[in-house]
Design a protein around this motif. Structure first.
Motif, PDB file in Angstrom:
ATOM      1  N   HIS A 124       0.825  -1.215   0.000  1.00  0.00           N
ATOM      2  CA  HIS A 124       0.000   0.000   0.000  1.00  0.00           C
ATOM      3  C   HIS A 124       0.859   1.264   0.000  1.00  0.00           C
ATOM      4  O   HIS A 124       0.385   2.334   0.382  1.00  0.00           O
ATOM      5  N   ALA A 125       2.120   1.144  -0.412  1.00  0.00           N
ATOM      6  CA  ALA A 125       3.076   2.243  -0.257  1.00  0.00           C
ATOM      7  C   ALA A 125       2.655   3.511  -0.985  1.00  0.00           C
ATOM      8  O   ALA A 125       3.026   4.614  -0.579  1.00  0.00           O
ATOM      9  N   ALA A 126       1.891   3.377  -2.072  1.00  0.00           N
ATOM     10  CA  ALA A 126       1.499   4.556  -2.842  1.00  0.00           C
ATOM     11  C   ALA A 126       0.181   5.166  -2.375  1.00  0.00           C
ATOM     12  O   ALA A 126      -0.239   6.200  -2.894  1.00  0.00           O
ATOM     13  N   GLU A 127      -0.476   4.540  -1.397  1.00  0.00           N
ATOM     14  CA  GLU A 127      -1.805   4.993  -0.990  1.00  0.00           C
ATOM     15  C   GLU A 127      -1.702   6.103   0.052  1.00  0.00           C
ATOM     16  O   GLU A 127      -0.986   5.987   1.047  1.00  0.00           O
ATOM     17  N   SER A 128      -2.448   7.164  -0.186  1.00  0.00           N
ATOM     18  CA  SER A 128      -2.345   8.346   0.661  1.00  0.00           C
ATOM     19  C   SER A 128      -2.759   8.072   2.098  1.00  0.00           C
ATOM     20  O   SER A 128      -2.220   8.674   3.033  1.00  0.00           O
ATOM     21  N   GLY A 129      -3.743   7.182   2.303  1.00  0.00           N
ATOM     22  CA  GLY A 129      -4.178   6.883   3.661  1.00  0.00           C
ATOM     23  C   GLY A 129      -3.071   6.284   4.511  1.00  0.00           C
ATOM     24  O   GLY A 129      -2.920   6.618   5.691  1.00  0.00           O
ATOM     25  N   TRP A 130      -2.287   5.399   3.917  1.00  0.00           N
ATOM     26  CA  TRP A 130      -1.172   4.783   4.644  1.00  0.00           C
ATOM     27  C   TRP A 130      -0.051   5.791   4.866  1.00  0.00           C
ATOM     28  O   TRP A 130       0.503   5.895   5.961  1.00  0.00           O
ATOM     29  N   LYS A 131       0.303   6.535   3.820  1.00  0.00           N
ATOM     30  CA  LYS A 131       1.378   7.519   3.956  1.00  0.00           C
ATOM     31  C   LYS A 131       1.000   8.607   4.959  1.00  0.00           C
ATOM     32  O   LYS A 131       1.841   9.077   5.729  1.00  0.00           O
ATOM     33  N   GLY A 132      -0.277   9.003   4.935  1.00  0.00           N
ATOM     34  CA  GLY A 132      -0.729  10.024   5.870  1.00  0.00           C
ATOM     35  C   GLY A 132      -0.643   9.572   7.311  1.00  0.00           C
ATOM     36  O   GLY A 132      -0.323  10.363   8.210  1.00  0.00           O
ATOM     37  N   LEU A 133      -0.926   8.291   7.556  1.00  0.00           N
ATOM     38  CA  LEU A 133      -0.829   7.767   8.913  1.00  0.00           C
ATOM     39  C   LEU A 133       0.620   7.778   9.398  1.00  0.00           C
ATOM     40  O   LEU A 133       0.896   8.172  10.541  1.00  0.00           O
ATOM     41  N   VAL A 134       1.538   7.378   8.541  1.00  0.00           N
ATOM     42  CA  VAL A 134       2.960   7.417   8.915  1.00  0.00           C
ATOM     43  C   VAL A 134       3.386   8.855   9.207  1.00  0.00           C
ATOM     44  O   VAL A 134       4.077   9.129  10.203  1.00  0.00           O
ATOM     45  N   ARG A 135       2.984   9.771   8.346  1.00  0.00           N
ATOM     46  CA  ARG A 135       3.350  11.177   8.539  1.00  0.00           C
ATOM     47  C   ARG A 135       2.819  11.702   9.881  1.00  0.00           C
ATOM     48  O   ARG A 135       3.538  12.369  10.629  1.00  0.00           O
ATOM     49  N   ARG A 136       1.574  11.379  10.178  1.00  0.00           N
ATOM     50  CA  ARG A 136       0.991  11.836  11.438  1.00  0.00           C
ATOM     51  C   ARG A 136       1.738  11.265  12.638  1.00  0.00           C
ATOM     52  O   ARG A 136       2.064  12.003  13.584  1.00  0.00           O
ATOM     53  N   LEU A 137       2.025   9.969  12.606  1.00  0.00           N
ATOM     54  CA  LEU A 137       2.675   9.327  13.746  1.00  0.00           C
ATOM     55  C   LEU A 137       4.104   9.837  13.942  1.00  0.00           C
ATOM     56  O   LEU A 137       4.558  10.000  15.078  1.00  0.00           O
ATOM     57  N   ARG A 138       4.802  10.091  12.858  1.00  0.00           N
ATOM     58  CA  ARG A 138       6.164  10.624  12.979  1.00  0.00           C
ATOM     59  C   ARG A 138       6.147  12.012  13.599  1.00  0.00           C
ATOM     60  O   ARG A 138       7.070  12.394  14.333  1.00  0.00           O
ATOM     61  N   GLN A 139       5.102  12.779  13.308  1.00  0.00           N
ATOM     62  CA  GLN A 139       4.989  14.127  13.861  1.00  0.00           C
ATOM     63  C   GLN A 139       4.595  14.116  15.333  1.00  0.00           C
ATOM     64  O   GLN A 139       5.062  14.937  16.125  1.00  0.00           O
ATOM     65  N   GLU A 140       3.743  13.157  15.720  1.00  0.00           N
ATOM     66  CA  GLU A 140       3.166  13.173  17.058  1.00  0.00           C
ATOM     67  C   GLU A 140       3.892  12.280  18.061  1.00  0.00           C
ATOM     68  O   GLU A 140       3.696  12.450  19.266  1.00  0.00           O
ATOM     69  N   SER A 141       4.719  11.344  17.578  1.00  0.00           N
ATOM     70  CA  SER A 141       5.339  10.395  18.507  1.00  0.00           C
ATOM     71  C   SER A 141       6.802  10.134  18.173  1.00  0.00           C
ATOM     72  O   SER A 141       7.109   9.434  17.201  1.00  0.00           O
ATOM     73  N   PRO A 142       7.724  10.634  18.994  1.00  0.00           N
ATOM     74  CA  PRO A 142       9.140  10.291  18.802  1.00  0.00           C
ATOM     75  C   PRO A 142       9.371   8.780  18.912  1.00  0.00           C
ATOM     76  O   PRO A 142      10.256   8.239  18.237  1.00  0.00           O
ATOM     77  N   ASP A 143       8.590   8.101  19.751  1.00  0.00           N
ATOM     78  CA  ASP A 143       8.752   6.650  19.887  1.00  0.00           C
ATOM     79  C   ASP A 143       8.435   5.939  18.578  1.00  0.00           C
ATOM     80  O   ASP A 143       9.132   4.987  18.190  1.00  0.00           O
ATOM     81  N   PHE A 144       7.380   6.376  17.903  1.00  0.00           N
ATOM     82  CA  PHE A 144       7.078   5.772  16.611  1.00  0.00           C
ATOM     83  C   PHE A 144       8.221   6.032  15.629  1.00  0.00           C
ATOM     84  O   PHE A 144       8.656   5.115  14.910  1.00  0.00           O
ATOM     85  N   GLY A 145       8.700   7.274  15.568  1.00  0.00           N
ATOM     86  CA  GLY A 145       9.801   7.589  14.660  1.00  0.00           C
ATOM     87  C   GLY A 145      11.015   6.722  14.911  1.00  0.00           C
ATOM     88  O   GLY A 145      11.664   6.244  13.975  1.00  0.00           O
TER      89      GLY A 145
END
Length: 289
Positions: A196-217
């Protein structure tokens, strides 16, 4: 025209055409409510059948599958999504490819077969939930809600295991082996994202988590991948105390991407506690440890 010479818009229209064909070919006439017509030369629905069921002209739908430069309304996209039985993320992908803003993702139980919803309810007092490939929480029974706490109060966009794992203090406090559980979940998500690498829903979730959680990053940068696993989980509930539960995951098939997650008590003490959680659904409180 060579692939290198294609504009971004042309690439998007080609992707839309391929996506529509692939979704059309996986739906049988019987699934779409059409009478059987004997042998067919191609799998799935015909273009004219999709157009008829979606309430649009055959020529207009054909042009979409040919990657023509045409514009369609959100109403038409919704009708196509319903006809092709797209799940919420496929629907969002359709909108993106058609040049529309991605619609709000609906994570309710509408796309889940009724028999599955009945099974989830009947499993009580065993906590149970239905998730999709992106770990969105699609359905759950009352005991599960009592176990993890507060899911009913969350907006749809936050009903996701990764969001809860990395942004919810309540969720984190109840999982005793949080670091191990978080690493497992990120590894499973990264493995699933390959498709699902090209799907915006998946990419958006990664982007959100990287912004909100250093642990996720931190965990995301490890590039670890994990397959589905059944293992023992330990929860510390603020009212009933420690529960030891065997986590089991059952798939409803690769095509649907949905899975049933169950949490079966491993000992009599944990059984007693999940029964207390079940009883608290009726009373509105937990009666004791």
């Amino acid at each position: 025209m060579s692939a290198e010479a294609l504009t971004d818009e042309q690439v998007r229209r080609r992707e839309l055409a391929s996506f529509l064909r692939s979704r059309r070919e996986r739906i049988s006439p019987e699934q779409a409510g059409l009478p059987p017509t004997g042998r067919r030369r191609t799998p799935g629905l015909r273009r004219e059948e999709v157009a008829h069921l979606a309430g649009m002209g055959v020529t207009w739908y054909t042009w979409l599958e040919q990657g023509r430069d045409i514009k369609v309304s959100e109403q038409v996209l919704d009708a196509i999504a319903a006809t092709l039985r797209l799940d919420p993320y496929e629907r969002a992908h359709l909108y993106t490819l058609a040049g529309h803003p991605e619609p709000p993702v609906e994570r309710d139980s509408a796309a889940i077969p009724r028999a599955v919803l009945v099974m989830v309810r009947r499993l009580e007092p065993i906590p149970a939930a239905v998730i999709n490939a992106r770990f969105d929480l699609l359905a759950f029974n009352r005991t599960y809600e009592r176990l993890v706490g507060g899911v009913d109060d969350l907006p749809p966009e936050d009903r996701n295991w990764l969001v809860l794992m990395f942004t919810s203090p309540r969720w984190r406090a109840r999982i005793l082996d949080w670091e191990d559980a978080a690493a497992r979940l990120v590894g499973r998500f990264r493995a699933g994202m390959a498709a699902h690498a090209a799907e915006s829903g998946w990419k958006g979730l990664v982007r959100r988590l990287r912004q909100e959680s250093p642990d996720f990053g931190r965990l995301w940068e490890r590039h670890e991948v994990r397959g589905p696993e059944n293992f023992t989980k330990h929860f510390l509930h603020p009212e009933v105390g420690l529960l030891t539960l065997d986590y089991t995951q059952l798939s409803f098939g690769e095509r649907s991407g949905m899975k049933l997650a169950t949490y079966t008590p491993v000992d009599e003490e944990s059984w007693a506690k999940v029964r207390l959680l079940q009883e608290s659904v009726e009373t509105g409180e937990v009666s004791g440890r």
